[in-house]
Scaffold this motif. Structure first.
Motif, PDB file in Angstrom:
ATOM      1  N   ASN A 186      -0.662 -11.649   2.806  1.00  8.49           N
ATOM      2  CA  ASN A 186      -0.202 -12.109   4.121  1.00  8.49           C
ATOM      3  C   ASN A 186      -1.361 -12.343   5.084  1.00  8.49           C
ATOM      4  O   ASN A 186      -1.238 -12.130   6.299  1.00  8.49           O
ATOM      5  N   GLY A 187      -2.506 -12.749   4.501  1.00 11.98           N
ATOM      6  CA  GLY A 187      -3.667 -13.064   5.317  1.00 11.98           C
ATOM      7  C   GLY A 187      -4.380 -11.861   5.898  1.00 11.98           C
ATOM      8  O   GLY A 187      -5.279 -12.006   6.739  1.00 11.98           O
ATOM      9  N   ARG A 188      -4.007 -10.650   5.474  1.00  9.33           N
ATOM     10  CA  ARG A 188      -4.622  -9.440   6.033  1.00  9.33           C
ATOM     11  C   ARG A 188      -6.025  -9.239   5.488  1.00  9.33           C
ATOM     12  O   ARG A 188      -6.236  -9.217   4.275  1.00  9.33           O
ATOM     13  N   ASP A 189      -7.010  -9.074   6.362  1.00 12.22           N
ATOM     14  CA  ASP A 189      -8.374  -8.767   5.947  1.00 12.22           C
ATOM     15  C   ASP A 189      -8.413  -7.353   5.371  1.00 12.22           C
ATOM     16  O   ASP A 189      -7.810  -6.418   5.910  1.00 12.22           O
ATOM     17  N   GLY A 190      -9.139  -7.212   4.274  1.00 14.04           N
ATOM     18  CA  GLY A 190      -9.287  -5.892   3.681  1.00 14.04           C
ATOM     19  C   GLY A 190      -8.086  -5.426   2.886  1.00 14.04           C
ATOM     20  O   GLY A 190      -8.031  -4.257   2.484  1.00 14.04           O
ATOM     21  N   TYR A 191      -7.114  -6.330   2.624  1.00 12.87           N
ATOM     22  CA  TYR A 191      -5.936  -5.911   1.858  1.00 12.87           C
ATOM     23  C   TYR A 191      -6.329  -5.427   0.470  1.00 12.87           C
ATOM     24  O   TYR A 191      -7.155  -6.037  -0.221  1.00 12.87           O
ATOM     25  N   ARG A 192      -5.742  -4.331   0.086  1.00 12.80           N
ATOM     26  CA  ARG A 192      -5.930  -3.784  -1.257  1.00 12.80           C
ATOM     27  C   ARG A 192      -4.655  -3.054  -1.632  1.00 12.80           C
ATOM     28  O   ARG A 192      -4.168  -2.229  -0.862  1.00 12.80           O
ATOM     29  N   PRO A 193      -4.079  -3.339  -2.804  1.00 10.00           N
ATOM     30  CA  PRO A 193      -2.824  -2.673  -3.173  1.00 10.00           C
ATOM     31  C   PRO A 193      -3.010  -1.165  -3.276  1.00 10.00           C
ATOM     32  O   PRO A 193      -4.060  -0.680  -3.716  1.00 10.00           O
ATOM     33  N   ALA A 194      -1.999  -0.437  -2.862  1.00 15.93           N
ATOM     34  CA  ALA A 194      -2.076   1.020  -2.866  1.00 15.93           C
ATOM     35  C   ALA A 194      -2.213   1.552  -4.290  1.00 15.93           C
ATOM     36  O   ALA A 194      -1.585   1.039  -5.229  1.00 15.93           O
TER      37      ALA A 194
END
Length: 370
Positions: free
Chosen positions: A339-347
């Motif tokens: 969703n365009g989030r910077d730093g996204y990483r799956p839990a």
């Protein structure tokens, strides 16, 4: 053996990546990365374990992967039952015996062919090493198969999770892609794709090491069951029957050891070359310690006498695969996932005392433009 087998591993990783991706033009392909990585790791590992052509046999790989992965899942299920029920539950759930019989059939010709040759004439692979060192009564396909199964269990499950964690961290911190590619291209342009080259990439080494510091395979290591009364040097006594271990996660998150331990710093383990140092080594940085080094403050491969004996091969294989992925492919999160989030990483997934990357996470990948 590592310098001798590196060309085999490099060849298998190259072919496995091509077979597993099969791009058409500049298309992006969506993959569940962990599930995709498992057969790639299995192929590369078994190129050294059993050699060609068996390492590319889909049926052999399928049963070997099922054996390695299901062992963990079955153990978790068994341990969920009261102790007195576990032997019965284990016999009902486990398919290890059935799978071993299939693997014996796959290995029979391999072992028989090796036994027809003098030790010095055998291929330089794991099956040959086992036969060369086994007592006469264990130089048979049944005993060799058990050891190949055990080694695959150790190699496939752990290495697949470690390469997945590394890719997840890379996509969460894309600012590392450019400096890593620059290092990989510089080193391979001068040294080629060799074991020495893979060992001369301090930024890549540090990045992989930081991934394993931040997301080890579990919170503790070196678990031991107390068999007789024991008192530690600080006066703490542990009763017989208790299990003790080293708190790996707390060690890796200790600010006295690692400044700002909760923050991911991919180049944490890189130091600048001292002034006046020889310029014969063109790399401008070096890693303080390799990712396979074990110490009281860095414990992904455990420590001491029982540190993982396969860590040298695992580190070589992981660095090679990671370097080839970074250098040859573009990767990113699907927009619908991040969703365009910077730093996204799956839990990460905590389960039965283990830490795993999200097995459902998807990434987009395509061949990198020249």
């Amino acid at each position: 053996h590592l310098p001798a087998v590196f060309p085999e591993v490099h060849d298998e990783v190259t072919v496995a990546l091509s077979d597993a991706l099969r791009f058409q033009g500049e298309e992006w392909k969506e993959i569940h990365f962990l599930g995709w990585a498992i057969p790639v790791i299995a192929r590369a590992s078994n190129r050294v374990f059993v050699g060609l052509p068996l390492c590319r046999n889909g049926d052999y790989l399928k049963v070997m992967i099922e054996t390695a992965v299901s062992c963990i899942d079955t153990a978790k299920t068994i341990n969920g039952y009261p102790e007195f029920m576990r032997p019965l539950v284990g016999r009902l759930l486990s398919k290890t015996g059935e799978r071993k019989e299939k693997i014996v059939e796959f290995l029979k010709d391999v072992v028989d062919d090796r036994l027809k040759l003098a030790p010095e004439d055998r291929p330089d692979d794991y099956v040959s090493w086992l036969l060369n060192n086994a007592p006469p009564e264990e130089q048979n396909v049944g005993d060799i198969a058990l050891r190949v199964i055990g080694t695959n269990f150790a190699a496939i499950h752990t290495s697949s999770m470690n390469i997945t964690q590394a890719i997840y961290w890379l996509l969460a911190r894309p600012e590392y892609i450019a400096p890593l590619r620059e290092e990989i291209e510089e080193v391979t342009s001068k040294m080629g794709w060799t074991k020495n080259a893979i060992g001369s990439m301090p930024k890549l080494e540090s990045f992989m090491k930081e991934c394993m510091r931040m997301t080890p395979l579990g919170p503790q290591t070196m678990n031991r069951k107390v068999l007789k009364p024991f008192t530690f040097s600080n006066g703490v006594s542990v009763p017989v029957g208790a299990t003790v271990g080293i708190h790996l996660y707390a060690t890796h998150q200790d600010p006295k050891i690692y400044p700002e331990p909760e923050s991911f710093n991919g180049f944490r383990f890189v130091e600048t070359e001292k002034e006046g140092a020889s310029d014969e080594n063109f790399a401008v940085t070096k890693s303080r310690t390799s990712m396979y080094a074990s110490s009281p403050t860095y414990l992904p491969f455990s420590y001491g006498r029982h540190a993982c004996p396969g860590r040298f091969f695992a580190a070589m294989e992981l660095k090679l695969l990671f370097a080839m992925l970074v250098n040859n492919y573009d990767m990113k999160w699907p927009e619908a996932v991040s969703n365009g989030r910077d730093g996204y990483r799956p839990a990460d997934v905590w389960s039965f005392g283990g830490l795993s990357p999200d097995p459902t996470a998807r990434i987009l990948i395509r061949e990198r433009k020249a």
